[in-house]
Enzyme design. Structure first.
Site, PDB file in Angstrom:
ATOM      1  N   HIS A  33      28.384  36.071  38.760  1.00  0.00           N
ATOM      2  CA  HIS A  33      29.349  36.920  38.212  1.00  0.00           C
ATOM      3  C   HIS A  33      29.905  36.271  36.790  1.00  0.00           C
ATOM      4  CE1 HIS A  33      30.425  39.153  42.021  1.00  0.00           C
ATOM      5  NE2 HIS A  33      29.258  39.017  41.899  1.00  0.00           N
TER       6      HIS A  33
ATOM      7  N   ILE B 137      33.370  37.269  32.233  1.00  0.00           N
ATOM      8  CA  ILE B 137      33.287  37.341  33.644  1.00  0.00           C
ATOM      9  C   ILE B 137      33.222  38.616  34.297  1.00  0.00           C
ATOM     10  CG2 ILE B 137      34.916  36.328  35.752  1.00  0.00           C
ATOM     11  CD1 ILE B 137      36.106  34.331  33.619  1.00  0.00           C
ATOM     12  N   CYS B 138      32.517  38.940  35.319  1.00  0.00           N
ATOM     13  CA  CYS B 138      32.740  40.287  35.866  1.00  0.00           C
ATOM     14  C   CYS B 138      33.604  40.248  37.152  1.00  0.00           C
ATOM     15  CB  CYS B 138      31.210  40.525  36.317  1.00  0.00           C
ATOM     16  SG  CYS B 138      31.043  42.327  37.213  1.00  0.00           S
ATOM     17  N   LEU B 139      34.741  40.534  36.919  1.00  0.00           N
ATOM     18  CA  LEU B 139      35.641  40.488  37.938  1.00  0.00           C
ATOM     19  C   LEU B 139      36.582  41.826  37.952  1.00  0.00           C
ATOM     20  CD1 LEU B 139      37.019  38.852  40.260  1.00  0.00           C
ATOM     21  CD2 LEU B 139      38.492  37.677  38.470  1.00  0.00           C
TER      22      LEU B 139
ATOM     23  N   GLY C  50      27.718  41.486  38.245  1.00  0.00           N
ATOM     24  CA  GLY C  50      27.996  42.291  37.144  1.00  0.00           C
ATOM     25  C   GLY C  50      27.071  43.142  36.406  1.00  0.00           C
TER      26      GLY C  50
END
Lengths: 154, 145
Positions: A86, A93-95, B2
């Protein structure tokens, strides 16, 4: 703390508590933050017993004037960007709590803890599958990315 | 995992003002106006989190949405902080409640400074603490009246 906007007042308060009682493995660069309350750097150690044990990372927080109603812009910076499904190689950051699931009850500390726990649950160090394309085409601000959150397991 | 389509969210820099139309119970001792900024061009609204625009940019649909929100917000009970030890500080501004502060109660019983939570509810109808949606319970009580 007179003369501060509510957002600055809250940041000041968060900074104090982070300096006084930092969560394990985390340290805020307080000189830098005091110089510019809207741009913090946090040094973070990979948790013991995880794939990131022994590694050190730097997280950058950028706060807008509408914080805490708007989430901070959080990215990894420096020369060690964690290799994680992620985390893009440019530090994005993919959060979900950093965009869609943000709440003003979250704080710098809770965001840091979420990121450490995200790293800790990783089973295999690898970049996101679309890393090359994303890094080439994305906006500098990760909040401008329309993220698709579809894997909560890591 | 993501995935990352470039979005076009309008994250503007203009000074903003919240849609603050509720005028009841404003006490006079308020030098601090949390999270309310002044926009010379008129009120700014937040059809969804991170998106802000002024009245004339709103679609009709958004206008209806906002009008409904304002209506719902006004149906949430308000009061003044009574010194209850269970809630010491407003988690939005992180400032301790002082007896007499105007507060608002959400259906999940979390309480906040009225101005703090109203500014958030205009963006998202969830409780900041428990993420419980605020409108489900409200809708039923509101519409059956």
């Amino acid at each position: 703390m007179a003369g501060l906007s509510p957002s600055e007042r809250r940041l000041q308060k968060e900074l104090m508590s982070l300096m006084k009682e930092p969560p394990p493995g985390m340290e805020v660069d307080s000189d830098k933050a005091e110089q510019n309350l809207n741009l913090w750097t946090i040094h973070m150690k990979g948790a013991e017993g995880t794939l990131y044990d022994g590694e050190e990372f730097q997280l950058q927080f950028k706060f807008g004037p509408k914080y805490p109603f708007d989430s901070p812009e959080v990215t990894f910076i420096g020369n060690n960007i964690p290799v994680h499904p992620h985390v893009y190689s440019n530090g994005h950051i993919c959060l979900s709590i950093l965009t869609d699931d943000w709440s003003p009850a979250l704080s710098v500390q809770s965001v840091c803890l979420s990121i450490v726990s995200m790293l800790s649950s990783c089973k295999e160090k690898k970049r996101p599958p679309d890393n090359t394309f994303y890094v080439k085409t994305c906006n500098k601000n990760p909040k401008k990315t329309k993220w698709w959150y579809h894997d909560d397991s890591v | 995992m993501g995935n990352c389509l470039k979005g076009s969210s309008t994250d503007d820099l203009s000074p903003l003002r919240n849609a603050e139309t509720t005028s009841e119970t404003t006490t006079s001792e308020q030098p601090w106006i949390p999270y309310r900024e002044v926009n010379p061009g008129g009120p700014i609204f937040y059809p969804s989190p991170g998106i802000s625009c002024s009245v004339n940019q709103l679609s009709e649909e958004d206008q209806v949405k906002i009008a409904k929100k304002l209506g719902f917000i006004q149906h949430l009970p308000t009061g003044t902080y009574d010194g209850c030890k269970k809630n010491r500080e407003c988690v939005i501004c992180m400032i301790e409640f002082i007896v007499g502060d105007p507060v608002r109660y959400l259906p999940c019983l979390h309480i906040y400074h009225k101005k703090c939570i109203d500014a958030w509810l205009m963006r998202s109808f969830t409780c900041p603490s428990c993420m419980e949606p605020v409108d489900a319970a409200l809708l039923t009580s509101y519409e059956t009246k």
